[in-house]
Design a protein around this motif. Structure first.
Motif, PDB file in Angstrom:
ATOM      1  N   LEU A 137       0.825  -1.210   0.000  1.00  0.00           N
ATOM      2  CA  LEU A 137       0.000   0.000   0.000  1.00  0.00           C
ATOM      3  C   LEU A 137       0.859   1.260   0.000  1.00  0.00           C
ATOM      4  N   GLY A 138       1.967   1.203   0.735  1.00  0.00           N
ATOM      5  CA  GLY A 138       2.858   2.374   0.775  1.00  0.00           C
ATOM      6  C   GLY A 138       3.442   2.683  -0.592  1.00  0.00           C
ATOM      7  N   TYR A 139       3.962   1.650  -1.275  1.00  0.00           N
ATOM      8  CA  TYR A 139       4.553   1.861  -2.593  1.00  0.00           C
ATOM      9  C   TYR A 139       3.498   2.178  -3.644  1.00  0.00           C
ATOM     10  N   SER A 140       2.303   1.540  -3.503  1.00  0.00           N
ATOM     11  CA  SER A 140       1.257   1.799  -4.485  1.00  0.00           C
ATOM     12  C   SER A 140       0.776   3.235  -4.404  1.00  0.00           C
ATOM     13  N   GLN A 141       0.747   3.800  -3.200  1.00  0.00           N
ATOM     14  CA  GLN A 141       0.348   5.203  -3.047  1.00  0.00           C
ATOM     15  C   GLN A 141       1.348   6.123  -3.740  1.00  0.00           C
ATOM     16  N   ILE A 142       2.646   5.772  -3.636  1.00  0.00           N
ATOM     17  CA  ILE A 142       3.676   6.561  -4.319  1.00  0.00           C
ATOM     18  C   ILE A 142       3.496   6.451  -5.828  1.00  0.00           C
ATOM     19  N   VAL A 144       0.711   5.843  -7.474  1.00  0.00           N
ATOM     20  CA  VAL A 144      -0.482   6.584  -7.885  1.00  0.00           C
ATOM     21  C   VAL A 144      -0.152   8.067  -8.041  1.00  0.00           C
ATOM     22  N   GLU A 145       0.673   8.578  -7.130  1.00  0.00           N
ATOM     23  CA  GLU A 145       0.997  10.006  -7.158  1.00  0.00           C
ATOM     24  C   GLU A 145       2.042  10.358  -8.216  1.00  0.00           C
ATOM     25  N   GLU A 146       2.962   9.403  -8.519  1.00  0.00           N
ATOM     26  CA  GLU A 146       4.102   9.754  -9.369  1.00  0.00           C
ATOM     27  C   GLU A 146       4.132   9.024 -10.701  1.00  0.00           C
ATOM     28  N   ALA A 147       3.310   8.002 -10.883  1.00  0.00           N
ATOM     29  CA  ALA A 147       3.362   7.227 -12.126  1.00  0.00           C
ATOM     30  C   ALA A 147       2.896   8.081 -13.299  1.00  0.00           C
ATOM     31  N   PRO A 148       3.446   7.853 -14.494  1.00  0.00           N
ATOM     32  CA  PRO A 148       2.979   8.572 -15.675  1.00  0.00           C
ATOM     33  C   PRO A 148       1.526   8.215 -15.969  1.00  0.00           C
ATOM     34  N   GLU A 149       0.900   9.036 -16.780  1.00  0.00           N
ATOM     35  CA  GLU A 149      -0.541   8.897 -17.011  1.00  0.00           C
ATOM     36  C   GLU A 149      -0.913   7.530 -17.562  1.00  0.00           C
ATOM     37  N   GLU A 150      -0.067   6.990 -18.441  1.00  0.00           N
ATOM     38  CA  GLU A 150      -0.411   5.699 -19.050  1.00  0.00           C
ATOM     39  C   GLU A 150      -0.361   4.540 -18.049  1.00  0.00           C
ATOM     40  N   LEU A 151       0.294   4.745 -16.904  1.00  0.00           N
ATOM     41  CA  LEU A 151       0.378   3.701 -15.868  1.00  0.00           C
ATOM     42  C   LEU A 151      -0.511   4.001 -14.669  1.00  0.00           C
ATOM     43  N   ALA A 152      -1.227   5.112 -14.719  1.00  0.00           N
ATOM     44  CA  ALA A 152      -2.041   5.511 -13.559  1.00  0.00           C
ATOM     45  C   ALA A 152      -3.119   4.477 -13.242  1.00  0.00           C
ATOM     46  N   GLU A 153      -3.703   3.909 -14.300  1.00  0.00           N
ATOM     47  CA  GLU A 153      -4.767   2.922 -14.082  1.00  0.00           C
ATOM     48  C   GLU A 153      -4.225   1.687 -13.374  1.00  0.00           C
ATOM     49  N   ALA A 157      -5.103   0.265  -9.688  1.00  0.00           N
ATOM     50  CA  ALA A 157      -5.592  -1.103  -9.481  1.00  0.00           C
ATOM     51  C   ALA A 157      -4.789  -1.804  -8.389  1.00  0.00           C
ATOM     52  N   ILE A 158      -3.457  -1.538  -8.385  1.00  0.00           N
ATOM     53  CA  ILE A 158      -2.617  -2.142  -7.348  1.00  0.00           C
ATOM     54  C   ILE A 158      -3.024  -1.613  -5.970  1.00  0.00           C
ATOM     55  N   GLU A 159      -3.203  -0.299  -5.882  1.00  0.00           N
ATOM     56  CA  GLU A 159      -3.601   0.290  -4.606  1.00  0.00           C
ATOM     57  C   GLU A 159      -4.965  -0.235  -4.164  1.00  0.00           C
ATOM     58  N   HIS A 160      -5.895  -0.298  -5.098  1.00  0.00           N
ATOM     59  CA  HIS A 160      -7.239  -0.790  -4.766  1.00  0.00           C
ATOM     60  C   HIS A 160      -7.190  -2.243  -4.309  1.00  0.00           C
ATOM     61  N   GLY A 161      -6.400  -3.077  -4.992  1.00  0.00           N
ATOM     62  CA  GLY A 161      -6.278  -4.480  -4.593  1.00  0.00           C
ATOM     63  C   GLY A 161      -5.684  -4.625  -3.217  1.00  0.00           C
TER      64      GLY A 161
END
Length: 262
Positions: A137-142, A144-153, A157-161
């Protein structure tokens, strides 16, 4: 007259001997006074006749004494048989009770062992799952905030899972706590409406990920301050909402909080 002893003494000796005291004794005496009769009956005589007596009356009284003695013998046999039956039934009842109590003890011991084993498994699962989940969850939050737009989804999904896994873990632990005998409700005064909306808001991301609507309906004309267990209330709404979203394939989930009489 009797040469060795009188009738009273003979009657007393007969009634004092367990071997022959069942034999009925009919006293025949010339003393017809009330005191004489009482004296004879007190030493154990079964009946008393004063001389002179009628032979037919004597015969009738002897037959009556024999009949009474036979009836007494039959009654004692019946009582003895009844006592045996009662003892037999009592023994059976006590034996069955002992077996039942032993079964209860065995069942209790098994239940306690099962409870300890379950607690141990849950404690281990809680520890082993929660640590890596916190990392995910800690890394997934990072991400979500820093990933490029094409990887945001994918990051979302990782954070939600991860949140879903954490919610499931918490639900299992909560359910185990509720089922335990030492679980106690902490009653407080709180606003159930605020708590209800807060819980549903935490499920909004899950609803969006499944393309579901999540509608909240509140009765605006009710004072929602209640004395209850906020923790238990939260668990109940969490489980209901989670199940509703989990098993709804399309459309929307409607959550209503209303007050009913009683």
């Amino acid at each position: 007259t009797m040469p060795v002893m009188d009738g009273n003494e003979m009657c007393r000796l007969i009634k004092a001997d367990d071997r022959i005291n069942h034999i009925p004794v009919l006293m025949l005496t010339a003393r017809a006074s009330f005191e004489g009769k009482i004296s004879g009956l007190e030493i154990g005589a079964d009946d008393y006749m004063a001389k002179p007596f009628n032979a037919r009356e004597l015969h009738a009284r002897v037959k009556s004494l024999i009949r009474l003695r036979n009836q007494d013998k039959e009654l004692k046999l019946l009582n003895s048989d009844l006592e045996k039956q009662v003892q037999k039934q009592l023994f059976t009842i006590l034996e069955e009770r002992e077996q039942y109590e032993n079964k209860l003890i065995i069942a209790r011991d098994k239940a306690e062992l099962s409870s300890r084993l379950k607690s141990s498994i849950l404690d281990n699962m809680n520890h082993e799952f929660r640590t890596p989940l916190s990392t995910i969850l800690g890394y997934s939050q990072i991400l979500v905030e820093e990933a490029p737009e094409e990887l945001a989804e994918f990051a979302g999904a990782i954070e939600h899972g991860g949140k879903r896994l954490l919610m499931t873990l918490n639900g299992v632990i909560d359910l185990a706590n509720v089922e335990s005998t030492d679980y106690e409700l902490d009653f407080q005064s709180f606003d159930v409406r605020d708590k209800f909306e807060s819980v549903l808001e935490s499920h909004a991301e899950m609803a969006r990920s499944k393309g579901l609507g999540l509608r909240v309906h509140l009765d605006k004309n009710v004072t929602w301050e209640r004395t209850s267990s906020p923790d238990a209330f939260t668990k109940i709404v969490n489980l209901l909402t989670d199940n509703a979203l989990k098993y709804t394939e399309s459309g929307e989930v409607n959550a209503s909080l209303v007050q009913e009489p009683g």
